[in-house]
Scaffold this motif. Structure first.
Motif, PDB file in Angstrom:
ATOM      1  N   GLU A  62       0.639  11.796   3.883  1.00  0.00           N
ATOM      2  CA  GLU A  62       1.385  13.054   4.031  1.00  0.00           C
ATOM      3  C   GLU A  62       2.834  12.880   3.579  1.00  0.00           C
ATOM      4  N   ALA A  63       3.432  11.737   4.018  1.00  0.00           N
ATOM      5  CA  ALA A  63       4.835  11.489   3.666  1.00  0.00           C
ATOM      6  C   ALA A  63       4.991  11.371   2.151  1.00  0.00           C
ATOM      7  N   ALA A  64       4.024  10.639   1.540  1.00  0.00           N
ATOM      8  CA  ALA A  64       4.105  10.426   0.092  1.00  0.00           C
ATOM      9  C   ALA A  64       3.982  11.763  -0.664  1.00  0.00           C
ATOM     10  N   LEU A  65       3.010  12.598  -0.208  1.00  0.00           N
ATOM     11  CA  LEU A  65       2.810  13.912  -0.851  1.00  0.00           C
ATOM     12  C   LEU A  65       4.053  14.782  -0.684  1.00  0.00           C
ATOM     13  N   THR A  66       4.584  14.784   0.524  1.00  0.00           N
ATOM     14  CA  THR A  66       5.751  15.613   0.811  1.00  0.00           C
ATOM     15  C   THR A  66       6.936  15.150  -0.028  1.00  0.00           C
ATOM     16  N   GLY A  90       0.835  -1.207   0.000  1.00  0.00           N
ATOM     17  CA  GLY A  90       0.000   0.000   0.000  1.00  0.00           C
ATOM     18  C   GLY A  90       0.867   1.254   0.000  1.00  0.00           C
ATOM     19  N   GLU A  91       1.898   1.241   0.826  1.00  0.00           N
ATOM     20  CA  GLU A  91       2.798   2.392   0.903  1.00  0.00           C
ATOM     21  C   GLU A  91       3.503   2.596  -0.443  1.00  0.00           C
ATOM     22  N   PHE A  92       3.902   1.471  -1.008  1.00  0.00           N
ATOM     23  CA  PHE A  92       4.588   1.540  -2.317  1.00  0.00           C
ATOM     24  C   PHE A  92       3.670   2.214  -3.351  1.00  0.00           C
ATOM     25  N   ALA A  93       2.393   1.809  -3.332  1.00  0.00           N
ATOM     26  CA  ALA A  93       1.443   2.356  -4.304  1.00  0.00           C
ATOM     27  C   ALA A  93       1.311   3.864  -4.120  1.00  0.00           C
ATOM     28  N   LEU A  94       1.150   4.297  -2.878  1.00  0.00           N
ATOM     29  CA  LEU A  94       0.968   5.724  -2.597  1.00  0.00           C
ATOM     30  C   LEU A  94       2.196   6.545  -3.020  1.00  0.00           C
ATOM     31  N   PHE A  95       3.357   6.069  -2.582  1.00  0.00           N
ATOM     32  CA  PHE A  95       4.578   6.814  -2.905  1.00  0.00           C
ATOM     33  C   PHE A  95       4.800   6.887  -4.425  1.00  0.00           C
ATOM     34  N   SER A  96       4.619   5.748  -5.128  1.00  0.00           N
ATOM     35  CA  SER A  96       4.853   5.707  -6.581  1.00  0.00           C
ATOM     36  C   SER A  96       3.875   6.621  -7.316  1.00  0.00           C
ATOM     37  N   ALA A  97       2.564   6.496  -6.928  1.00  0.00           N
ATOM     38  CA  ALA A  97       1.527   7.264  -7.635  1.00  0.00           C
ATOM     39  C   ALA A  97       1.753   8.754  -7.436  1.00  0.00           C
ATOM     40  N   CYS A  98       2.106   9.150  -6.182  1.00  0.00           N
ATOM     41  CA  CYS A  98       2.333  10.574  -5.906  1.00  0.00           C
ATOM     42  C   CYS A  98       3.531  11.077  -6.711  1.00  0.00           C
ATOM     43  N   ALA A  99       4.595  10.263  -6.687  1.00  0.00           N
ATOM     44  CA  ALA A  99       5.796  10.680  -7.408  1.00  0.00           C
ATOM     45  C   ALA A  99       5.499  10.853  -8.907  1.00  0.00           C
ATOM     46  N   GLN A 100       4.710   9.862  -9.430  1.00  0.00           N
ATOM     47  CA  GLN A 100       4.408   9.918 -10.864  1.00  0.00           C
ATOM     48  C   GLN A 100       3.525  11.130 -11.195  1.00  0.00           C
ATOM     49  N   THR A 101       2.548  11.374 -10.378  1.00  0.00           N
ATOM     50  CA  THR A 101       1.637  12.491 -10.629  1.00  0.00           C
ATOM     51  C   THR A 101       2.399  13.813 -10.560  1.00  0.00           C
TER      52      THR A 101
END
Lengths: 802, 154
Positions: free
Chosen positions: A642-646, A597-608
């Motif tokens: 929050e971490a992923a967005l940041t 789940g964390e991987f998905a959030l971090f990847s998607a945020c980074a890609q967006t």
């Protein structure tokens, strides 16, 4: 050594003073009275002896004084006879007179007088008056003898010197002699009278003293008797009230279990009067199975300390369980029996039985629990090994039970479990064991069985559990997945058998639920594969084998791409590219799901963020990331987001999370916290959508409780929408509902232009599906975003990664 | 004839008995109603001498204070003597006074006065001569007698 050091509670002063029936003061009082009694008795006896001695002395003195009179008269006669020339012995008589007078004065032996008295011993006279009187008597004797001797010798007597104070005696010598003799006897007698009077006074005093002592003794005896009676009464009352007030049950029995005594507590318990229990009546109240224990009591004294006796006593309509210590007092002459000192332990025994039952039974269904199940299984296998039978273990797991529990509440879930338990009990034989291993998992031991029978039972379980259960005016349908393992060769352990049944049960579940599966070695291999898969996911995460694909979401009004759904793919070196359905269920049973789940959030945020930086995104664009129920309830989703967005430097408004209906069900652990976190995310600007809306157990009320922005219409409702099927009605209603609540409606799985037309007709806001684009790697979406779309609905068809 | 009463030593008892005596005296004779002056005579008794002090007293109530100084037990009898000689009629033994013969003249008596004790005898004596004696066996003849003269009060 003190009482407390001996382990006894110290006796308090209050007890000593207040409760002991006969101690301290009482004993001292009795001792004092006894002493007084003894002293008065001794004094009385002493006084009696003294009185006797006094009386004897009095008699002796009077006797001797009377003898003096005789002697004085005899002396006068002797003198007269001698003077007349006759034979007489005035001197001898004078001597006797003197000795006798002297004896009266100083004590000694008064000589006997011939023909009259014997020798008499007399005590010395006491008291000055008496002694003067007796001395006067001696003077008179002297004067008498002197006058007698002179007269006997015919000599004048007038000139004789007199010693006793006589004066003006008659001149005639004979008269003078007679006067002196008379005086002698008179004075002696007077002295004797004085002595007698003194003795009488003393005797009277002694008698008074004796009467007084006697009265004292009598009073003392009465007081003593009264004290002893009172003390005895107090003592027996004390012990009687102790026995009466005590809840302890005291029974005295003979060797033949005939009752000699029962305490009031026994009669109270049994509800019969003591006379009905004395004798053989008591045995009638004892449970028939326990009478033999009472009859063999005598033999229990062979050992040093007889064990406590347990027996049942009839109390009204029921039985009371008693535990008694047994004391042999047959040799005690006050008891002459076997004493049972008992307590009512009925409640304790019941509690023990209850605790024992609780320890080995499931409180909800009353079935055996895991511990008892294991114990029974081991015994069954041991018996089977001895007798050559076959033992089978069935494990049944209810399908969809969790959803019932989550949506309808634990109370209803519990009632459902109880109903299933009842059905299982009916299916099985009485000798079989039905257990609840936990949750919605049941297990059954079939003894003395074979594979065919086990299969038949499993079949019935599947059939019976599939019958709808009517609870709280609802028809609940649950099925069961049953795994069957048969111990068909010796040496199979209980643990193996359970594990095999478990594997078979999982196989049944995977095989489509509501069915049963017999264990065979192939299944074990499948189970091994699952473990292998989980391990590979773990390793793959570390090696970065997971990647994110994105499926565009198209605005149905304008045709612009206004969002993507981020979807995970596993590029496994051994399995190839694997979709989430192939690994998410395996990952969900491990901690890997959170990492994924964390991987998905971090990847998607980074890609967006990357697309944004490239200026590819319109003003309104949302990247939707799926968040699993486990991820949500594990807590910390807000921090992760929050971490992923940041980390990506992405504004929150670009991110949306998709939740399934099931993950929003109340009563899930961590639900309250998840609600709170979702609220916070929403306030940050993050959008929230409910995925697969309409397929789960969700309640519409959830829509008002959560900060939802969009509903995703499940592909099952979209497919066939163009034919106006029932699905179309549902889809239309979901869209209408979303709009009514001010939410966006996003259709999933759009595949045909007809579906597109129908959705547009329904004013659905957005859609995703193969019609527009399959889930594709990020770079292809980048290309798509970079391509201007003059006729958005002209794209047939764009990207085609199957 | 005036009778006397033997009175114990207690003062209270004496007073009561005095009153009783006066009443009895009054009732038996209807005699004098006015009290007269009372004399006291000390009577000493001892072996074998009897003395009265004083030997002369005025007629009327006489308190005779007896004191036995011993050693022997004694008694005291008071009789009026007609002729004035001190000789009293004797019994046949010639040793003791014949109290039967003296009964008519006997004023009063105190029996058995133990040695070392005292006693008081109140007697009403008319003027005349009286013999005071101890009549225990032999005591009279051994010298225990004396004369008391009662005179008309002046």
């Amino acid at each position: 050594m003190t009482a407390s050091r001996l382990g006894r509670p110290p006796i308090t002063g209050g007890w000593r003073r207040g409760r002991q029936p006969f101690t301290g003061q009482g004993r001292r009082a009795v001792a004092f009275i006894l002493a007084v009694f003894a002293v008065t008795s001794v004094a009385a006896v002493g006084l009696s002896a003294l009185a006797t001695v006094r009386a004897q002395h009095r008699a002796v003195v009077i006797e001797v004084a009377a003898r003096q009179r005789t002697l004085a008269e005899r002396y006068m006669n002797d003198v007269l006879l001698t003077r007349d020339g006759q034979r007489a012995d005035p001197k001898g008589t004078a001597r006797l007179l003197q000795l006798s007078g002297q004896a009266l004065l100083d004590g000694g032996t008064a000589p006997g007088v011939d023909g009259d008295d014997d020798r008499t011993t007399v005590a010395a006279a006491q008291g000055a008056t008496v002694r003067r009187q007796l001395q006067q008597a001696l003077h008179l004797i002297e004067d008498l003898i002197a006058t007698g001797e002179a007269f006997g010798r015919h000599q004048p007597t007038a000139g004789l010197k007199l010693t006793a104070g006589e004066h003006s005696l008659p001149a005639d010598p004979e008269t003078r002699l007679r006067v002196l003799a008379t005086l002698t006897s008179n004075v002696s007698l007077n002295a004797a009278r004085t002595i007698a009077a003194n003795a009488d006074r003393q005797l009277a005093m002694l008698v008074r003293l004796q009467v007084l002592l006697g009265a004292l003794g009598l009073l003392g005896s009465l007081l003593l008797a009264w004290l002893l009676v009172a003390a005895t009464r107090r003592q027996s009352a004390h012990f009687r009230s102790l026995v009466h007030a005590s809840n302890d049950l005291v029974v005295i029995l003979t060797e033949q279990a005939h009752c000699l005594y029962t305490s009031p507590s026994v009669t109270r318990m049994v509800g019969r009067d003591a006379p009905n229990l004395i004798g053989p009546g008591f045995r009638g109240q004892v449970h028939a199975d326990d009478i033999s224990k009472l009859l063999t009591l005598a033999s229990s004294f062979d050992c040093d300390e007889p064990p406590p006796l347990r027996f049942r006593l009839r109390a009204g309509v029921g039985w009371r369980e008693l535990e008694a210590t047994v004391t042999d007092l047959r040799q005690d002459r006050h008891v002459q029996g076997i004493v049972l000192n008992g307590r009512d332990v009925t409640e304790r025994v019941a509690l023990e039985e209850q605790l024992h039952h609780q320890a080995f039974h499931d409180s909800l269904t009353g079935l055996a629990n895991r511990a008892l199940f294991r114990d029974r299984l081991d015994h069954a296998l041991a018996r089977a090994a001895r007798g050559g039978h076959t033992v089978a273990v069935l494990i049944a797991d209810l399908d969809e039970f969790k959803q019932v529990n989550d949506t309808l509440g634990h109370d209803l879930g519990d009632r459902l479990l109880a109903t299933v338990a009842d059905r299982l009990a009916i299916i099985t034989r009485s000798g079989d064991t039905v257990a609840r291993l936990g949750g919605d998992e049941f297990a059954i031991i079939l003894e003395d069985t074979d594979e065919g029978l086990a299969r038949a039972v499993a079949e019935r379980i599947v059939t019976e559990t599939a019958v709808p259960v009517r609870l709280a005016s609802r028809e609940l349908v649950v099925g069961a997945s049953v795994g069957v393992a048969v111990a068909d060769h010796p040496g199979t352990s209980g643990e193996d058998l359970i594990r095999h049944a478990d594997v078979a049960m999982y196989a049944a579940k995977h095989g489509g639920r509501n069915r049963f599966e017999m264990f065979h070695p192939e299944l074990a291999r499948h189970a091994g594969e699952l473990l292998g898969l989980q391990h590979e996911i773990h390793v793959g995460l570390q090696k970065g084998e997971f990647v994110m694909y994105y499926q565009p979401e198209v605005d149905l009004a304008g045709g612009a791409i206004l969002g993507v759904e981020a979807l995970m793919r596993w590029a496994s070196p051994t399995r190839g590219l694997v979709g989430p359905l192939a690994f998410i269920p395996a990952a969900e049973s491990t901690a890997a799901i959170v990492a994924l789940g964390e991987f998905a959030l971090f990847s998607a945020c980074a890609q967006t963020a990357q697309w944004q930086d490239q200026g590819l995104l319109p003003d309104v664009f949302t990247t939707w990331v799926n968040v699993s129920a486990k991820q949500l309830t594990a807590g910390g989703i807000r921090r992760t987001v929050e971490a992923a967005l940041t980390a990506a430097g992405l504004p929150p408004t670009r991110l949306g999370v998709e939740l399934t209906e099931t993950s929003l069900v109340a009563d899930n652990a961590g639900f309250e916290n998840a609600c709170h976190e979702l609220e916070e995310l929403h306030q940050m600007g993050i959008r929230i959508a409910i995925d697969d809306f309409g397929t789960g157990f969700s309640s519409l009320s959830h829509l008002t409780r959560f900060p939802v922005d969009a509903l995703k219409v499940d592909r099952s409702f979209v497919s066939g929408i163009e034919h106006h099927s029932k699905n179309a009605v549902i889809a239309a209603n979901i869209i209408t509902l979303a709009h009514a609540l001010g939410l966006a409606a996003i259709a999933e799985g759009i595949e045909t232009p007809e579906q597109l037309a129908e959705l547009q007709n329904l004013h659905c806001d957005m859609a995703q599906g193969f019609l527009f684009a399959r889930p594709t790697p990020a770079h292809e979406v980048t290309a798509l975003l970079a391509t201007p779309t003059p006729n958005p609905f002209g794209f047939p068809h764009l990207i085609g990664v199957p | 004839m005036w009778g006397g009463r033997e009175v114990a030593m207690g003062v209270k008892g004496a007073v009561i008995l005095v009153a009783v005596s006066v009443m009895l005296a009054g009732s038996s004779c209807g005699g004098p109603s006015a009290p007269r002056r009372e004399s006291t005579v000390k009577v000493s008794l001892r072996d074998f001498r009897l003395t009265v002090t004083p030997a002369r007293v005025p007629a009327g109530w006489v308190s005779m204070d007896l004191s036995n100084e011993g050693p022997d037990t004694h008694e005291m009898i008071i009789v009026r003597t007609a002729a004035g000689d001190g000789r009293l009629p004797l019994r046949l033994d010639g040793i003791t006074a014949d109290e039967d013969a003296l009964a008519a003249r006997k004023v009063d008596s105190a029996d058995t006065v133990l040695p070392g004790t005292r006693r008081t005898l109140r007697v009403h004596l008319e003027p005349g001569r009286y013999e005071v004696f101890c009549n225990m066996a032999g005591h009279y003849r051994a010298g225990m007698h004396t004369e008391l003269v009662v005179v008309v009060p002046s």
